[in-house]
Design an enzyme around this catalytic site. Structure first.
Site, mmCIF file in Angstrom:
data_model
loop_
_atom_site.group_PDB
_atom_site.id
_atom_site.type_symbol
_atom_site.label_atom_id
_atom_site.label_comp_id
_atom_site.label_asym_id
_atom_site.label_seq_id
_atom_site.Cartn_x
_atom_site.Cartn_y
_atom_site.Cartn_z
ATOM 1 N N CYS A 160 -9.841 4.753 -8.559
ATOM 2 C CA CYS A 160 -8.417 4.757 -8.948
ATOM 3 C C CYS A 160 -7.857 3.370 -8.630
ATOM 4 O O CYS A 160 -6.992 3.221 -7.764
ATOM 5 C CB CYS A 160 -7.642 5.830 -8.200
ATOM 6 S SG CYS A 160 -8.331 7.495 -8.300
ATOM 7 N N GLY A 164 -5.067 -3.068 -8.313
ATOM 8 C CA GLY A 164 -6.180 -3.774 -7.692
ATOM 9 C C GLY A 164 -5.981 -4.292 -6.289
ATOM 10 O O GLY A 164 -6.791 -5.103 -5.824
ATOM 11 N N GLY A 165 -4.962 -3.839 -5.561
ATOM 12 C CA GLY A 165 -4.760 -4.342 -4.208
ATOM 13 C C GLY A 165 -5.964 -4.128 -3.307
ATOM 14 O O GLY A 165 -6.455 -5.065 -2.663
ATOM 15 N N ASP A 229 -8.842 6.334 -3.986
ATOM 16 C CA ASP A 229 -7.460 6.128 -3.523
ATOM 17 C C ASP A 229 -6.551 6.876 -4.487
ATOM 18 O O ASP A 229 -6.028 6.314 -5.449
ATOM 19 C CB ASP A 229 -7.159 4.626 -3.503
ATOM 20 C CG ASP A 229 -5.781 4.305 -2.968
ATOM 21 O OD1 ASP A 229 -5.223 5.138 -2.229
ATOM 22 O OD2 ASP A 229 -5.253 3.228 -3.289
ATOM 23 N N CYS A 282 -1.639 7.664 0.353
ATOM 24 C CA CYS A 282 -0.464 7.135 1.058
ATOM 25 C C CYS A 282 0.596 8.235 1.148
ATOM 26 O O CYS A 282 1.751 8.052 0.772
ATOM 27 C CB CYS A 282 0.084 5.873 0.403
ATOM 28 S SG CYS A 282 0.579 6.052 -1.325
#
Length: 331
Positions: A160, A164-165, A229, A282
């Protein structure tokens, strides 16, 4: 009441009742009134403070999950989040990065794996940022890639990838050696990832659009590491995005949990026997974190190696709310 007061009230209602985005209504007011810096700060502060009063259904969920701790958590979620910086070691060193930030007046503080800088700081206007030296990334978010036990030469699937962090962080930890398949169903996010990778000096990432279930199936048992993620409620990042709850409903949490379960099940199959799958969310809601993993482990050939959770508080260097589980596929 002035016309500005009236328009601020309408902007607040647009977010809390009509589901409009916070940044949009603030930009509209700034365009209409062209305020000076002090007035602009006051407008933003009044709107953000009102929007931070989250819906009662979410307050009840947090109270049910955390009991006596809920009051402290709810208070922390109304606070301002610190600005954390990840140094891109593919482009610079920690020493040079610190010097560049200090020269820019950022007042950086060194933490174990990252930097935190004082507000306000125009990171994106700096030449060092344009040269790929830094990324703004929360300390808890950075901890996810650090949990993956990465090494140069590995083959990784980012299930996921989004903008792109974490993809770029993984590439840096791998020394830009190996391969990262970055998956996402949204082409515009993958386009942003490509631009960010070029700026960061990352060449091992292959963005790949998810066009059907076959996109993921073709990667079965090919990866040393898989990052999942998942899309989530975002309740761990409300300090940065206080309008998030106004785009959710109590029912939509259940829909997200079902989606996460499906993504984890499909993506975990990309791991080789003995490989690792790292699940991250998160969110501070248990159903999107530990409860999700317990359900998965009951149905899948994986073993839980470790897990951690972070919770926002009022400490100076408190990170966002995250849950992360490290799973190993049984040989």
């Amino acid at each position: 009441m002035t016309q500005l007061d009236h328009d601020i009230g309408r902007a607040i209602a647009d977010v809390t009742r009509n589901g409009r985005h916070l940044s949009t209504v603030i930009d509209e007011l700034f365009t209409a009134y062209r305020p000076d810096a002090d007035t602009a700060a006051d407008i933003r502060s009044r709107i953000v403070e009102a929007v931070r009063t989250m819906p009662e259904w979410l307050r009840q969920r947090i109270r049910a999950a955390y009991g006596d701790k809920a009051t402290r958590i709810l208070e922390a979620l109304r606070s301002e989040a610190p600005v954390f910086i990840r140094v891109n070691t593919l482009k610079t060193t920690d020493r040079d990065a610190l010097r560049a930030l200090r020269d820019a007046g950022a007042e950086p503080t060194e933490l174990e794996h990252c930097l935190v800088v004082a507000r306000p700081f125009g990171l994106y206007r700096r030449q060092s940022f344009r040269d790929g030296w830094f990324e703004q990334q929360d300390i808890s978010s950075q901890r996810v890639a650090l949990s993956m036990d990465l090494a140069p030469g590995m083959r990784v699937v980012d299930a996921c990838a989004g903008n792109g962090g974490k993809t770029l962080h993984m590439a840096a930890l791998m020394g830009n050696r190996g391969r990262i398949i970055a998956l996402d169903p949204y082409a515009e996010k993958l386009s942003t990832l490509r631009s960010r990778a070029a700026r960061a000096g990352v060449s091992i990432v292959e963005p790949r659009a998810i066009t059907s279930t076959k996109t993921v199936k073709r990667l079965a048992e090919t990866a040393d590491r898989v990052l999942v993620d998942v899309p989530c409620s975002g309740t761990g990042v409300l300090r940065r995005n206080p309008d998030i709850p106004w785009h959710l409903t109590d029912a939509s949490i259940g829909e997200l949990v079902s989606l996460q379960r499906d993504i984890l099940r499909r993506s975990a199959n990309c791991a080789k026997p003995g490989g690792l799958v790292v699940y991250a969310s998160c969110s501070i809601l248990p159903e999107e974190g530990p409860d999700q993993i317990r359900t998965f482990l009951d149905q899948s050939p994986f073993t839980l190696e470790s897990e951690w959770a972070s919770m926002p508080d009022n400490a100076p260097h408190s990170g966002d709310g995250f849950y992360c589980a490290v799973l190993r596929r049984n040989p």
